[in-house]
Motif scaffolding. Structure first.
Motif, PDB file in Angstrom:
ATOM      1  N   GLU A 284      -5.543  -2.051   5.187  1.00 36.24           N
ATOM      2  CA  GLU A 284      -5.907  -0.752   6.169  1.00 36.24           C
ATOM      3  C   GLU A 284      -7.433  -0.884   6.870  1.00 36.24           C
ATOM      4  O   GLU A 284      -7.599  -0.328   8.085  1.00 36.24           O
ATOM      5  CB  GLU A 284      -6.074   0.590   5.198  1.00 36.24           C
ATOM      6  N   HIS A 285      -8.267  -1.818   6.492  1.00 39.73           N
ATOM      7  CA  HIS A 285      -9.589  -1.902   6.891  1.00 39.73           C
ATOM      8  C   HIS A 285      -9.785  -2.956   7.955  1.00 39.73           C
ATOM      9  O   HIS A 285     -10.756  -2.709   8.887  1.00 39.73           O
ATOM     10  CB  HIS A 285     -10.769  -2.261   5.738  1.00 39.73           C
TER      11      HIS A 285
ATOM     12  N   LYS B 188       4.036  -2.089  -5.346  1.00 44.20           N
ATOM     13  CA  LYS B 188       3.310  -3.130  -4.898  1.00 44.20           C
ATOM     14  C   LYS B 188       2.560  -2.771  -3.340  1.00 44.20           C
ATOM     15  O   LYS B 188       1.716  -3.365  -3.017  1.00 44.20           O
ATOM     16  CB  LYS B 188       4.142  -4.375  -4.624  1.00 44.20           C
ATOM     17  N   VAL B 189       3.230  -1.606  -2.800  1.00 44.35           N
ATOM     18  CA  VAL B 189       2.546  -1.302  -1.473  1.00 44.35           C
ATOM     19  C   VAL B 189       1.255  -0.900  -1.384  1.00 44.35           C
ATOM     20  O   VAL B 189       0.593  -1.116  -0.315  1.00 44.35           O
ATOM     21  CB  VAL B 189       3.633  -0.353  -0.878  1.00 44.35           C
ATOM     22  N   HIS B 190       0.732  -0.257  -2.433  1.00 43.29           N
ATOM     23  CA  HIS B 190      -0.639   0.505  -2.447  1.00 43.29           C
ATOM     24  C   HIS B 190      -1.609  -0.500  -2.384  1.00 43.29           C
ATOM     25  O   HIS B 190      -2.464  -0.442  -1.454  1.00 43.29           O
ATOM     26  CB  HIS B 190      -0.845   1.364  -3.676  1.00 43.29           C
ATOM     27  N   ASP B 191      -1.894  -1.579  -3.276  1.00 41.97           N
ATOM     28  CA  ASP B 191      -2.820  -2.488  -3.288  1.00 41.97           C
ATOM     29  C   ASP B 191      -2.889  -3.268  -1.889  1.00 41.97           C
ATOM     30  O   ASP B 191      -4.055  -3.523  -1.301  1.00 41.97           O
ATOM     31  CB  ASP B 191      -2.609  -3.309  -4.344  1.00 41.97           C
TER      32      ASP B 191
ATOM     33  N   LEU C 227       1.110   1.533   6.823  1.00 38.09           N
ATOM     34  CA  LEU C 227       1.187   0.209   6.181  1.00 38.09           C
ATOM     35  C   LEU C 227       2.030   0.357   4.865  1.00 38.09           C
ATOM     36  O   LEU C 227       3.120  -0.661   4.895  1.00 38.09           O
ATOM     37  CB  LEU C 227      -0.131  -0.562   5.721  1.00 38.09           C
ATOM     38  N   GLU C 228       1.968   1.169   4.152  1.00 35.44           N
ATOM     39  CA  GLU C 228       2.799   1.282   2.684  1.00 35.44           C
ATOM     40  C   GLU C 228       4.401   1.285   3.256  1.00 35.44           C
ATOM     41  O   GLU C 228       5.126   0.841   2.744  1.00 35.44           O
ATOM     42  CB  GLU C 228       2.527   2.547   2.050  1.00 35.44           C
TER      43      GLU C 228
ATOM     44  N   HIS D 290      -0.779   6.944  -8.769  1.00 30.54           N
ATOM     45  CA  HIS D 290      -1.892   6.149  -9.770  1.00 30.54           C
ATOM     46  C   HIS D 290      -1.392   5.271 -10.787  1.00 30.54           C
ATOM     47  O   HIS D 290      -2.365   4.498 -11.363  1.00 30.54           O
ATOM     48  CB  HIS D 290      -2.808   7.371 -10.299  1.00 30.54           C
ATOM     49  N   ASP D 291      -0.132   5.403 -11.170  1.00 32.45           N
ATOM     50  CA  ASP D 291       0.316   4.295 -12.095  1.00 32.45           C
ATOM     51  C   ASP D 291       1.429   3.403 -11.511  1.00 32.45           C
ATOM     52  O   ASP D 291       2.279   4.153 -11.592  1.00 32.45           O
ATOM     53  CB  ASP D 291       0.912   5.222 -13.337  1.00 32.45           C
ATOM     54  N   GLN D 292       1.021   1.874 -11.568  1.00 38.07           N
ATOM     55  CA  GLN D 292       1.927   1.128 -11.019  1.00 38.07           C
ATOM     56  C   GLN D 292       3.214   1.098 -11.944  1.00 38.07           C
ATOM     57  O   GLN D 292       4.496   0.953 -11.191  1.00 38.07           O
ATOM     58  CB  GLN D 292       1.127  -0.238 -10.613  1.00 38.07           C
ATOM     59  N   GLU D 293       3.158   1.193 -13.135  1.00 40.95           N
ATOM     60  CA  GLU D 293       4.461   0.754 -14.040  1.00 40.95           C
ATOM     61  C   GLU D 293       5.171   2.135 -13.621  1.00 40.95           C
ATOM     62  O   GLU D 293       6.517   1.890 -13.716  1.00 40.95           O
ATOM     63  CB  GLU D 293       3.995   0.943 -15.495  1.00 40.95           C
TER      64      GLU D 293
END
Ligand SMILES: [Mn+2]
Ligand SMILES: [Mn+2]
Ligand SMILES: [Mn+2]
Ligand SMILES: [Mn+2]
Lengths: 242, 242
Positions: A123-124, A114-117, A100-101, A182-185
């Motif tokens: 995914e579920h 933005k892809v992770h969230d 998906l990412e 782990h860090d979006q920024e």
DNA sequence: AAAATAATTTAGATATGTTTAAAATTTTTA
DNA sequence: TAAAAATTTTAAACATATCTAAATTATTTT
């Protein structure tokens, strides 16, 4: 009724193509988390609690239920490990997540941070038909946009590279393999600076005392700070390695 | 804590771009269902229960909660209506659903009978960024694959056509506008027979006593049974209507 | 080896969303 | 309009998934 459901889980897993959709989001996330934490050893309650940002008591409760469902082997006070069934599900959820990412990034133009969230929610509930289709569109890719390996349909998956960019010396040539996510920024910054997987860096210099790295890529010399370098994982580059 | 959350719902709705993701799947489905059932009039508990396949008691419980959240106006024993906020959410979920259905069909090649279930799960967790992107890719379409109108970003939506194919007479020329979508097997049959929205039918004959329709389309005369015809909604066709 | 500390589990509570059975209310029928 | 029927709500229960506080177990320190 509940007992009957439990006893059918194994059957469902083996026979129903979209079984993941029948497991709660919580269960899926627990299994995924245990998978990520079990590097040849049982996983502690506290480790899971920290990773999922919930209380230890909640974890204990869920581990008992997962144990009844035969998705984990759980020993009170000793930790937990996935069963083969549990690992199968974990790997499928991870496969969903990473495909998906990549799809969000490549097909829909999502920015790297933005892809992770989005993937973590979709995914579920996404079906295998959807996943197989985007796998096909993307040409059965091996890595997600952060450089994480994508498990294949059978659940086999390669290891992540663990060599950080801070280990390099002037004169090295390296290829970016993976980014800490782990860090979006920081992810937005990686993308802005084009420090993304598959980029080749010629290391010009590494300043001492955790100083910045000077690297040639993208046609010019660029400075990479220590904090950033720590979160970039590389392999040493040679022509034939590609 | 709960009270505080409730009092913030309105603010969230107005200020947070992805508010839908913060509401439970159940709440989203209730609002969607009430929207579909309220044709200028309050919706009964039983109607909602039937549509969602749950008990009336469950519905009563949820209506009270939706009422506290100001998403519906609920009068005991009298029925329920959406507030403007509730309708806004319902329309956004429906927009998600229909755009997803079209995307699954057009971009991913899903068969017509498989798009609904997938969309019904994804609609609750997909972000506006994703939805806006597929809206753009599809060129801001007006109708989903069943011919249902897709609400636009502001929540305005056109009416569905309600004239069934069984109303035609020999000599009519009609265009398929919408298909009933409640029966998956029938949807697969519609697709196989290419009885899908925008197809133009020249009606050759309609046999009496609920008999079959003979229609010319797809370069040949085809027979359409009464049960099938009942579930196809049309408009009378004239060149300039297109 | 005992005490202190840390990790883990248990107990009791809460919110969500569902059920069935009984009670209350509304609507229909006679 | 009174009785019967249908609808709706209330009450009590349950499953899931979470919490805090207290009790228990394991580990570390002295
Ligand atoms: Mn997730
Ligand atoms: Mn990733
Ligand atoms: Mn749905
Ligand atoms: Mn539809």
């Amino acid at each position: 009724m509940f007992k009957i459901f439990i006893s059918l889980v194994k059957n469902i897993i083996n026979n129903y193509a979209n079984f993941i959709v029948m497991l709660s989001q919580a269960i899926q996330d627990y299994l995924k988390t245990i998978y990520k934490l079990e590097n040849s050893g049982a996983v502690s309650t506290t480790a899971i609690a920290k990773e999922l940002n919930i209380s230890g008591a909640s974890v204990t409760g869920m581990l008992k239920r997962l144990s009844t469902m035969k998705l984990v082997d759980y020993n009170s006070y000793k930790g937990v490990r996935l069963t083969n069934e549990g690992r199968k599900i974990a790997l499928e959820v991870i496969r969903h997540h990473r495909l998906l990412e990549l799809y969000l990034k490549e097909a829909l133009g999502f920015p790297l941070d933005k892809v992770h969230d989005e993937a973590c929610r979709l995914e579920h509930v996404i079906s295998r038909d959807f996943i197989d289709k985007i796998d096909e569109i993307l040409g059965s890719p091996e890595f997600d946009p952060h450089g994480h390996p994508i498990p294949d349909k059978d659940g086999s998956v390669s290891k992540s590279d663990e060599l950080s960019l801070i280990t390099v010396k002037g004169g090295d040539t390296v290829i970016i393999k993976r980014l800490a996510d782990h860090d979006q920024e920081m992810l937005a910054y990686f993308e802005k600076k084009r420090l993304v997987p598959n980029v080749v860096l010629k290391i010009i210099d590494k300043a001492p005392f955790s100083g910045p790295i000077t690297a040639f890529y993208n046609d010019e010399n660029q400075i990479i700070g220590n904090e950033i370098a720590k979160n970039i994982y590389i392999e040493h580059y040679s022509e034939e390695s590609e």
